[in-house]
Design a protein around this motif. Structure first.
Motif, PDB file in Angstrom:
ATOM      1  N   GLY A   1       0.525  -1.624  -0.099  1.00  0.00           N
ATOM      2  CA  GLY A   1      -0.048  -0.083  -0.036  1.00  0.00           C
ATOM      3  C   GLY A   1       0.778   1.354   0.016  1.00  0.00           C
ATOM      4  N   VAL A   2       0.421   2.187   0.636  1.00  0.00           N
ATOM      5  CA  VAL A   2       0.836   3.526   0.609  1.00  0.00           C
ATOM      6  C   VAL A   2       2.548   3.411   1.118  1.00  0.00           C
ATOM      7  N   MET A   3       2.322   2.526   2.479  1.00  0.00           N
ATOM      8  CA  MET A   3       3.948   2.259   2.435  1.00  0.00           C
ATOM      9  C   MET A   3       4.840   1.428   1.892  1.00  0.00           C
TER      10      MET A   3
ATOM     11  N   THR B   1       2.038  -1.470  12.356  1.00  0.00           N
ATOM     12  CA  THR B   1       1.985  -1.119  13.494  1.00  0.00           C
ATOM     13  C   THR B   1       0.103  -1.937  13.892  1.00  0.00           C
TER      14      THR B   1
ATOM     15  N   LYS C   1      -6.159   4.228  15.815  1.00  0.00           N
ATOM     16  CA  LYS C   1      -6.246   2.998  15.999  1.00  0.00           C
ATOM     17  C   LYS C   1      -5.068   2.600  16.791  1.00  0.00           C
TER      18      LYS C   1
ATOM     19  N   MET D   1       3.280  -5.576   6.228  1.00  0.00           N
ATOM     20  CA  MET D   1       3.152  -4.445   5.895  1.00  0.00           C
ATOM     21  C   MET D   1       1.488  -3.561   5.787  1.00  0.00           C
ATOM     22  N   LEU D   2       0.956  -4.260   6.618  1.00  0.00           N
ATOM     23  CA  LEU D   2      -0.807  -4.719   6.712  1.00  0.00           C
ATOM     24  C   LEU D   2      -0.908  -2.917   7.344  1.00  0.00           C
ATOM     25  N   PRO D   3      -2.340  -2.951   6.689  1.00  0.00           N
ATOM     26  CA  PRO D   3      -2.979  -2.056   7.962  1.00  0.00           C
ATOM     27  C   PRO D   3      -3.407  -2.025   9.500  1.00  0.00           C
TER      28      PRO D   3
ATOM     29  N   ASN E   1      -4.189  -8.956  -2.346  1.00  0.00           N
ATOM     30  CA  ASN E   1      -5.892  -8.617  -1.684  1.00  0.00           C
ATOM     31  C   ASN E   1      -6.797  -8.591  -3.168  1.00  0.00           C
TER      32      ASN E   1
HETATM   33  P1  NAD Z   1      -2.511   0.892   3.280  1.00  0.00           P
HETATM   34  O1  NAD Z   1      -3.989   0.858   3.802  1.00  0.00           O
HETATM   35  O2  NAD Z   1      -2.196   1.647   2.146  1.00  0.00           O
HETATM   36  O3  NAD Z   1      -1.360  -0.550   2.704  1.00  0.00           O
HETATM   37  C1  NAD Z   1      -2.005  -1.422   3.184  1.00  0.00           C
HETATM   38  C2  NAD Z   1      -1.833  -2.948   1.751  1.00  0.00           C
HETATM   39  O4  NAD Z   1      -2.307  -4.302   2.100  1.00  0.00           O
HETATM   40  C3  NAD Z   1      -3.101  -2.467   1.377  1.00  0.00           C
HETATM   41  O5  NAD Z   1      -2.466  -2.215  -0.252  1.00  0.00           O
HETATM   42  C4  NAD Z   1      -4.041  -3.848   1.133  1.00  0.00           C
HETATM   43  O6  NAD Z   1      -4.408  -4.254  -0.557  1.00  0.00           O
HETATM   44  C5  NAD Z   1      -3.102  -4.729   1.056  1.00  0.00           C
HETATM   45  N1  NAD Z   1      -3.391  -5.936   2.442  1.00  0.00           N
HETATM   46  C6  NAD Z   1      -4.693  -5.396   3.195  1.00  0.00           C
HETATM   47  N2  NAD Z   1      -4.682  -7.793   3.453  1.00  0.00           N
HETATM   48  C7  NAD Z   1      -4.177  -8.041   2.950  1.00  0.00           C
HETATM   49  C8  NAD Z   1      -4.033  -9.660   2.671  1.00  0.00           C
HETATM   50  N3  NAD Z   1      -5.045 -10.700   2.893  1.00  0.00           N
HETATM   51  N4  NAD Z   1      -2.898  -9.560   1.632  1.00  0.00           N
HETATM   52  C9  NAD Z   1      -2.367  -8.462   0.126  1.00  0.00           C
HETATM   53  N5  NAD Z   1      -2.529  -7.795   1.106  1.00  0.00           N
HETATM   54  C10 NAD Z   1      -3.353  -6.750   1.614  1.00  0.00           C
HETATM   55  O7  NAD Z   1      -1.714   1.327   4.459  1.00  0.00           O
HETATM   56  P2  NAD Z   1      -0.511   2.395   4.487  1.00  0.00           P
HETATM   57  O8  NAD Z   1      -0.791   3.639   4.742  1.00  0.00           O
HETATM   58  O9  NAD Z   1       0.702   1.259   3.680  1.00  0.00           O
HETATM   59  O10 NAD Z   1       0.083   1.511   6.333  1.00  0.00           O
HETATM   60  C11 NAD Z   1       0.422  -0.010   6.339  1.00  0.00           C
HETATM   61  C12 NAD Z   1       1.194   0.177   8.035  1.00  0.00           C
HETATM   62  O11 NAD Z   1       1.991   1.032   8.575  1.00  0.00           O
HETATM   63  C13 NAD Z   1       0.074   0.304   8.847  1.00  0.00           C
HETATM   64  O12 NAD Z   1      -0.229  -0.686  10.311  1.00  0.00           O
HETATM   65  C14 NAD Z   1      -0.089   2.293   9.451  1.00  0.00           C
HETATM   66  O13 NAD Z   1      -0.502   2.204  10.655  1.00  0.00           O
HETATM   67  C15 NAD Z   1       2.087   1.644   9.067  1.00  0.00           C
HETATM   68  N6  NAD Z   1       2.172   3.173   9.181  1.00  0.00           N
HETATM   69  C16 NAD Z   1       2.120   4.576   8.024  1.00  0.00           C
HETATM   70  C17 NAD Z   1       2.118   5.255   7.605  1.00  0.00           C
HETATM   71  C18 NAD Z   1       1.508   6.787   6.954  1.00  0.00           C
HETATM   72  O14 NAD Z   1       1.772   7.817   6.899  1.00  0.00           O
HETATM   73  N7  NAD Z   1       0.866   5.503   5.850  1.00  0.00           N
HETATM   74  C19 NAD Z   1       3.019   5.507   9.203  1.00  0.00           C
HETATM   75  C20 NAD Z   1       3.914   4.272   9.793  1.00  0.00           C
HETATM   76  C21 NAD Z   1       3.582   4.114  10.493  1.00  0.00           C
END
Ligand code: NAD
Length: 292
Positions: A9-11, A92, A236, A60-62, A31
């Motif tokens: 995802g984003v990260m 996280t 969260k 690196m999941l939500p 997914n």
């Molecule tokens: P996001 O929702 O953009 O990405 C999560 C990815 O996981 C998505 O692409 C989703 O399709 C994938 N996913 C979910 N379930 C799946 C599965 N069963 N199989 C395969 N892929 C699956 O979230 P994000 O912003 O990248 O954040 C990820 C983690 O990093 C979170 O725990 C968040 O708290 C933490 N984080 C985020 C940031 C930020 O600025 N966005 C900063 C620091 C930490």
């Protein structure tokens, strides 16, 4: 090295891209979303297949339930794990669930490190993330060359799985309470008749100066709340901090207040805004807006 990377995802997408740029091969499973642009990866049917194909599996999941599903699901990582495979969870999630998943991984013959990050999307793109790890020194040493391709400030916080997650929650407590303090100060000064931009400028030179006054204070004054860091992700994280604190008998009174203010923002449609939009809850309570 063949690296399993689940959660693009984003990260995750820019983090995997940085590993790939250094010559590693990425194996993944998706997914719903297609493979992010600019990333070449072998796409397998499920997390078990990824675990069976890789030496290291990075997650690196939500949220906590996502990691539990990917790890423990029918065709989850644990079902496909080969002896000696290292699982690195960079999401996280709950420190308590982390300890359980680490034990299950060891029972399956693998090793586990939790290594959540801070630094956001820009940190992920620029490979300058702060990485907070928990786990055995030997496992950390194995993961370190990969961490160095994604981050800069890399610390093994403790040799117990979950220590990285606890450190990340401590980070989120500090950030939330700083945002709340800056928001209160700016609403107060503004309703008292001061220009909040001038107040910010004056305070930036003194003891109250902080990155949050600088960056988030500006967002509050400008009224621009494009994420950034989405409020719902911070909610969260504060939920995780509050439930973890409760489990060990620690009171976090101001974290609870910050969480309630974020809940109020979310109720007003702000869950997908930047977390600096917390100021909008205080603006409502003061019947006063600080931005034009
Ligand atoms: P996001 O929702 O953009 O990405 C999560 C990815 O996981 C998505 O692409 C989703 O399709 C994938 N996913 C979910 N379930 C799946 C599965 N069963 N199989 C395969 N892929 C699956 O979230 P994000 O912003 O990248 O954040 C990820 C983690 O990093 C979170 O725990 C968040 O708290 C933490 N984080 C985020 C940031 C930020 O600025 N966005 C900063 C620091 C930490």
């Amino acid at each position: 090295m063949k690296i399993g990377f689940i959660g693009l995802g984003v990260m995750g997408a820019p983090m995997a891209a940085n590993l790939q740029k250094a010559g590693h091969q990425i194996v993944t499973t998706l997914n719903r979303s297609p493979l992010p642009e600019g990333l070449t990866a072998e796409v397998l049917a499920n997390p078990a297949a990824v675990a069976g194909a890789a030496e290291v599996v990075i997650l690196m999941l939500p949220d906590t339930p996502d990691v539990e599903r990917v790890m423990r699901g029918e065709a989850g990582v644990l079902a496909g794990l080969r002896p000696g495979t290292l699982v690195v969870d960079m999401s996280t999630i709950s420190p308590l669930v982390t300890a359980e998943l680490a034990q299950a991984t060891r029972d399956a013959g693998g090793a586990y490190i939790d290594a959540p990050v801070s630094g956001g999307q820009i940190g992920a793109e620029q490979a300058s993330l702060t990485i907070m790890a928990g786990g055995a020194q030997a496992d950390f040493d194995r993961a370190l060359p990969l961490f160095q391709l994604m981050g800069k400030n890399i610390t093994l916080v403790g040799e117990v799985c979950g220590a990285g997650q606890t450190c990340k929650l401590a980070n989120q407590i500090i950030v939330a309470l700083n945002i709340e303090a800056v928001a209160e100060a700016l609403v107060f000064a503004s309703k008292a008749g001061c220009d909040p931009a001038k107040v910010r400028e004056a305070l930036m030179g003194g003891f109250a100066s902080s990155r949050i006054l600088e960056v988030h204070g500006k967002r509050m004054i400008d009224g621009t709340f494009n994420p950034g860091f989405r409020m719902k992700l911070h909610q969260k994280d504060l939920n995780l901090a509050l439930s973890s604190a409760r489990a060990i008998g620690v009171s976090l009174p101001n974290t609870a207040t910050a969480q309630e203010l974020m809940n109020a923002c979310a109720a007003q449609g702000g869950a997908d805004r930047d977390h600096s939009a917390l100021v909008q809850a205080l603006e409502l309570m003061a019947a006063h807006k600080i931005s034009g």
